[in-house]
Scaffold this motif. Structure first.
Motif, mmCIF file in Angstrom:
data_model
loop_
_atom_site.group_PDB
_atom_site.id
_atom_site.type_symbol
_atom_site.label_atom_id
_atom_site.label_comp_id
_atom_site.label_asym_id
_atom_site.label_seq_id
_atom_site.Cartn_x
_atom_site.Cartn_y
_atom_site.Cartn_z
ATOM 1 N N GLY A 129 2.613 1.885 -3.397
ATOM 2 C CA GLY A 129 1.482 2.316 -4.162
ATOM 3 C C GLY A 129 1.163 3.999 -3.897
ATOM 4 O O GLY A 129 1.139 4.613 -5.070
ATOM 5 N N ALA A 130 1.129 4.295 -2.654
ATOM 6 C CA ALA A 130 0.915 5.831 -2.361
ATOM 7 C C ALA A 130 2.303 6.444 -3.003
ATOM 8 O O ALA A 130 2.090 7.555 -3.416
ATOM 9 C CB ALA A 130 0.756 5.838 -0.830
ATOM 10 N N GLN A 181 4.322 5.729 -5.371
ATOM 11 C CA GLN A 181 4.319 5.694 -6.897
ATOM 12 C C GLN A 181 3.207 6.851 -7.192
ATOM 13 O O GLN A 181 3.627 7.468 -8.506
ATOM 14 C CB GLN A 181 4.210 4.342 -7.252
ATOM 15 C CG GLN A 181 5.163 3.449 -7.154
ATOM 16 C CD GLN A 181 4.743 2.118 -7.729
ATOM 17 O OE1 GLN A 181 3.646 1.651 -7.951
ATOM 18 N NE2 GLN A 181 5.641 1.356 -7.688
ATOM 19 N N LEU A 182 1.962 6.967 -6.596
ATOM 20 C CA LEU A 182 1.095 7.822 -6.763
ATOM 21 C C LEU A 182 1.579 9.146 -6.822
ATOM 22 O O LEU A 182 1.287 9.999 -7.731
ATOM 23 C CB LEU A 182 -0.123 7.671 -5.818
ATOM 24 C CG LEU A 182 -1.308 8.604 -6.309
ATOM 25 C CD1 LEU A 182 -1.958 8.482 -7.664
ATOM 26 C CD2 LEU A 182 -2.555 8.193 -5.182
ATOM 27 N N GLN A 183 2.081 9.488 -5.600
ATOM 28 C CA GLN A 183 2.876 11.053 -5.386
ATOM 29 C C GLN A 183 3.837 11.175 -6.545
ATOM 30 O O GLN A 183 4.052 12.582 -6.905
ATOM 31 C CB GLN A 183 3.293 10.862 -4.049
ATOM 32 C CG GLN A 183 2.170 10.930 -2.932
ATOM 33 C CD GLN A 183 0.911 11.713 -3.157
ATOM 34 O OE1 GLN A 183 1.161 13.093 -3.570
ATOM 35 N NE2 GLN A 183 -0.026 11.462 -2.552
ATOM 36 N N GLU A 184 4.674 10.411 -6.869
ATOM 37 C CA GLU A 184 5.559 10.333 -7.953
ATOM 38 C C GLU A 184 5.016 10.961 -9.080
ATOM 39 O O GLU A 184 5.669 11.733 -9.965
ATOM 40 C CB GLU A 184 6.756 9.356 -8.074
ATOM 41 C CG GLU A 184 7.652 9.073 -6.611
ATOM 42 C CD GLU A 184 8.406 8.017 -6.840
ATOM 43 O OE1 GLU A 184 9.291 7.698 -6.045
ATOM 44 O OE2 GLU A 184 7.877 7.008 -7.602
ATOM 45 N N GLY A 185 3.819 10.072 -9.450
ATOM 46 C CA GLY A 185 3.092 10.412 -10.728
ATOM 47 C C GLY A 185 2.681 11.826 -10.609
ATOM 48 O O GLY A 185 2.585 12.526 -11.550
ATOM 49 N N HIS A 186 2.101 12.161 -9.659
ATOM 50 C CA HIS A 186 1.629 13.558 -9.460
ATOM 51 C C HIS A 186 2.446 14.727 -9.730
ATOM 52 O O HIS A 186 2.508 15.657 -10.388
ATOM 53 C CB HIS A 186 0.956 13.688 -8.059
ATOM 54 C CG HIS A 186 -0.313 13.181 -7.759
ATOM 55 N ND1 HIS A 186 -0.801 12.922 -6.626
ATOM 56 C CD2 HIS A 186 -1.266 12.502 -8.920
ATOM 57 C CE1 HIS A 186 -2.134 12.139 -6.689
ATOM 58 N NE2 HIS A 186 -2.203 12.125 -7.903
ATOM 59 N N ARG A 200 0.719 -0.980 0.022
ATOM 60 C CA ARG A 200 0.141 -0.146 0.084
ATOM 61 C C ARG A 200 0.798 1.256 -0.085
ATOM 62 O O ARG A 200 0.664 2.279 -0.717
ATOM 63 C CB ARG A 200 -0.990 -0.035 1.110
ATOM 64 C CG ARG A 200 -2.008 0.919 1.558
ATOM 65 C CD ARG A 200 -2.650 1.084 2.587
ATOM 66 N NE ARG A 200 -1.939 1.401 3.796
ATOM 67 C CZ ARG A 200 -1.340 2.711 4.195
ATOM 68 N NH1 ARG A 200 -1.903 3.671 3.603
ATOM 69 N NH2 ARG A 200 -0.655 2.695 5.280
ATOM 70 N N GLU A 238 3.303 14.923 -13.503
ATOM 71 C CA GLU A 238 2.507 15.545 -14.038
ATOM 72 C C GLU A 238 2.658 17.081 -13.698
ATOM 73 O O GLU A 238 2.353 17.959 -14.727
ATOM 74 C CB GLU A 238 1.005 14.966 -13.539
ATOM 75 C CG GLU A 238 -0.297 15.797 -14.371
ATOM 76 C CD GLU A 238 -1.576 15.118 -13.567
ATOM 77 O OE1 GLU A 238 -2.533 15.676 -14.396
ATOM 78 O OE2 GLU A 238 -1.606 14.386 -12.864
#
Length: 481
Positions: free
Chosen positions: A371-372, A374-379, A368, A382
């Motif tokens: 995943g969190a 990786q999500l922030q790195e994606g943000h 978890r 972007e």
């Protein structure tokens, strides 16, 4: 007793000594790379030209129109959109204060009184009465807790909150800039519409004089009823142009009233008297290209969003590490109120607590948390792309605005010559018609050409000022003032 206190103090000191390690990337403000490749488009001699000098933060005053300056000042004070943006900024500041409170110890005061009786068959009765009678219990004290920010989770959250405050501030700057631009645009359009009305009314008077002349010529036998009908139709056609312009004028006054948070027609008396279209001087300061990123609210906002996304990566990384919380309590407890202040009624507890992410809902926390992260790195990725796009769009808008400003000036100059020639042609054809050397169709043709050229000139004169307002909007000038 002293050894226990010393051990507790040493443990607290060790935890505090570990504080200050901050995980995650540190934010580095991006530097736009396009500035060195851009320069103002060359201007022709005799035109208002763009120069790389400091942008006037009160550019609307440079039009030299007191009414425009007064409307802009009132809009900045009263506009509802600007008030809402200010409220959102205050909300963001309140959230930041809440988050910043996590950096400080949490201290709670407690006080309680209980009248109770324990079971004779249950667990031991702490009152010593064996559950045979009721007893009083008085409590009072202080409790505190503080998370040792070993990995910078709290620091990163405050950093992200600061960036979010900056986003809200730039949103407000953007709204303020939009209000300035819209106020100036509506005012210029209003004055342009009023000038168009004046042109139509002037041509209407010419058409009516032509109609009177034609009727006189009919009486003298040198004109026909057909020519009278043509002249009357010309008068009616010009009169028909008045209503749309009057409607447009009323709508623009109402639009300005809305921007100033005032009721419909509140500015009717103030603005109904026609005035010239505001014009600018020969030099238009546009600032240095490298300063555009500091002036445009949308670029500053995109940078703040990138900053917040970068800080969020540190918060996500800190969640992988244990959290250590220092907590304690200091209080008094007694069965009699009179004993509550005695030395023997004291109680205390101090010590650190450790929490380590392992399982949640039967799943390993690592998945978890990964995943969190990786999500922030994606943000962040972007947000970085959005910043680059915002900067590029800003350069395009500035360049397009410069081209439009120069093109509008060239069109205005050409139309000025067209109006001069059309006016001469109309004077000439009127003389020829009075002499009977041309028919009325020639008069109609020339008069319609003059009306079209005069209307286009008024429109182009307003468009020059409108394109200049658009240029200053694209430069991000005004909210600083």
């Amino acid at each position: 007793m002293k050894n226990n206190l010393l051990a507790c103090a040493m443990a607290c000191y060790s935890v505090l000594g570990l504080s200050g390690c901050v995980v995650g990337p540190d934010f580095q403000a991006p530097v736009p790379k396009l500035a060195a490749n851009w320069a103002p488009v060359p201007t022709e001699t005799g035109h208002s030209r763009a120069v790389e000098s400091a942008v006037d933060p009160r550019w609307w005053d440079s039009f030299g129109d007191r009414q425009l300056s007064a409307l802009v000042r009132e809009a900045q004070q009263s506009n509802f959109d600007l008030q809402m943006a200010t409220s959102r900024l205050e909300q963001s500041l309140a959230i930041r204060r809440q988050i910043n409170a996590d950096t400080l110890p949490e201290v709670d005061g407690t006080a309680s009184y209980n009248r109770s009786r324990n079971s004779q068959q249950g667990l031991n009765d702490p009152s010593g009465n064996g559950g045979k009678q009721a007893f009083n219990l008085w409590n009072g004290g202080l409790g505190f807790s503080w998370e040792a920010d070993l990995w910078g989770r709290v620091k990163r959250s405050v950093e992200a909150a600061d960036a979010s405050v900056q986003v809200a501030a730039e949103d407000r700057h953007g709204v303020q800039l939009l209000v300035l631009v819209q106020t100036a645009q509506h005012y210029i359009q209003l004055r342009g519409t009023q000038q168009s009305l004046a042109v139509v009314e002037q041509n209407l008077q010419i058409a009516r004089r032509s109609l009177e002349l034609t009727r006189l010529q009919v009486q003298e036998g040198v004109a026909t009823d057909l020519q009278v009908s043509e002249a009357a139709a010309q008068v009616a056609e010009i009169e028909a142009r008045l209503a749309p312009l009057q409607q447009r004028s009323a709508q623009l006054i109402n639009a300005l009233s809305m921007l100033l948070a005032r009721e419909p027609r509140a500015l009717q008396e103030q603005l109904s008297v026609a005035a010239p279209v505001p014009a600018y001087g020969a030099s238009v300061p546009i600032g240095l290209p490298s300063e555009l990123a500091q002036r445009r609210p949308d670029i500053r906002r995109a940078e703040a969003q990138l900053h917040a996304a970068t800080a969020a990566i540190g918060m996500a990384k800190a969640d992988f590490y244990p959290r250590i919380t220092l907590s304690g309590s200091l209080g008094l407890q007694a069965m009699q109120l009179s004993d509550l202040g005695s030395w023997g009624a004291r109680s205390f507890a101090f010590g650190p607590g450790l929490s380590v992410p392992v399982f949640e809902g039967g799943r390993l926390q690592g998945g978890r948390l990964q995943g969190a992260l990786q999500l922030q790195e994606g943000h962040q990725q972007e947000a970085g792309i959005a910043y680059q796009k915002t900067v590029l769009r800003a350069w395009h808008e500035v360049d397009d605005a410069l081209v439009a400003y120069q093109a509008s000036q060239r069109r205005r100059d050409s139309l000025q010559q067209a109006v001069v020639h059309s006016q001469r042609a109309l004077d000439s054809v009127h003389q020829q018609y009075a002499q009977g050397t041309v028919d009325f169709l020639n008069v109609l043709t020339v008069q319609n050409a003059l009306l079209a050229n005069e209307a286009a000139l008024v429109d182009s004169t307003a468009q020059v000022s409108l394109s200049l307002v658009e240029l200053y909007g694209s430069l991000g000038g005004g909210w600083q003032g």
